[in-house]
Design a protein around this motif. Sequence first.
Motif, mmCIF file in Angstrom:
data_model
loop_
_atom_site.group_PDB
_atom_site.id
_atom_site.type_symbol
_atom_site.label_atom_id
_atom_site.label_comp_id
_atom_site.label_asym_id
_atom_site.label_seq_id
_atom_site.Cartn_x
_atom_site.Cartn_y
_atom_site.Cartn_z
ATOM 1 N N UNK A 147 0.817 -1.139 -0.003
ATOM 2 C CA UNK A 147 0.103 0.010 -0.085
ATOM 3 C C UNK A 147 0.848 1.386 -0.148
ATOM 4 N N UNK A 148 1.938 1.237 0.804
ATOM 5 C CA UNK A 148 2.559 2.440 0.998
ATOM 6 C C UNK A 148 3.805 2.540 0.053
ATOM 7 N N UNK A 149 4.725 3.908 -0.231
ATOM 8 C CA UNK A 149 5.746 3.805 -1.075
ATOM 9 C C UNK A 149 6.867 3.133 -0.467
ATOM 10 N N UNK A 150 6.812 2.861 0.981
ATOM 11 C CA UNK A 150 7.915 2.126 1.317
ATOM 12 C C UNK A 150 8.161 0.682 1.285
ATOM 13 N N UNK A 151 7.066 0.501 0.616
ATOM 14 C CA UNK A 151 7.080 -1.254 0.313
ATOM 15 C C UNK A 151 8.224 -1.907 -0.215
ATOM 16 N N UNK A 152 8.702 -1.325 -1.273
ATOM 17 C CA UNK A 152 10.088 -1.718 -1.816
ATOM 18 C C UNK A 152 11.083 -1.822 -0.728
ATOM 19 N N UNK A 153 11.397 -0.990 -0.024
ATOM 20 C CA UNK A 153 12.439 -1.090 0.972
ATOM 21 C C UNK A 153 11.990 -2.172 2.043
#
Length: 202
Positions: free
Chosen positions: A183-189
């Motif tokens: 859901x959030x932009x930080x998912x890749x990290x």
Amino acid sequence: MIIVERAAPYLTIQDMGRHGYRESGVPVGGAMDQWSLAIANSLVGNPRSAAGLEWAIGGGALKFEADATIAMCGAEVEASLDGTTVKTLQRLPVHGGQTLTIQRIVGRRFVYVAVSGGVTSLPVLGSRSTYLPAAMGGIEGRRLKTGDRILTGQTQPSEKRLQTIPNNVAPNFDANEIRVIPVYESFEAFAERNYTVSAASD
């Protein structure tokens, strides 16, 4: 009334947690395995959200001062009622003076004991759940200890109580994969890192 004759290393009062206070820094908390607590409650005719006992790590014993109906759900245990072997996922009638003993937990971690009428304690922010880091809920915000007296509700069990447990409704507790919704932009990290569950995890 239930008397803790021999406290397990981990024994607390839990329900489905405190909802609506996260913006103030109060976690939801509640039962670690909410499905098992809900099923145990359903077997004895309680609302699924009623408070029960969350038990882990080792054995212990509870003495019932009055007649009750109980159910255990969750971890696999070796347990007896006044010396007679009893199993989880069953509705068990208990007479005043009888003692439920869990000798040991043999599979998984948390077992839940529900009692007809539910476990009662002073609610904190709408929940009876024990939250140990903040010492709130349950009995004095702590683990239950030998000699504690646990109050139970006086409500009559519902006639709609669960009769059997369908085989296909239980979570897969042995799953090796965890589903994640990105859901959030930080998912890749999040996805690029490795994580380990340690012995100290809670």
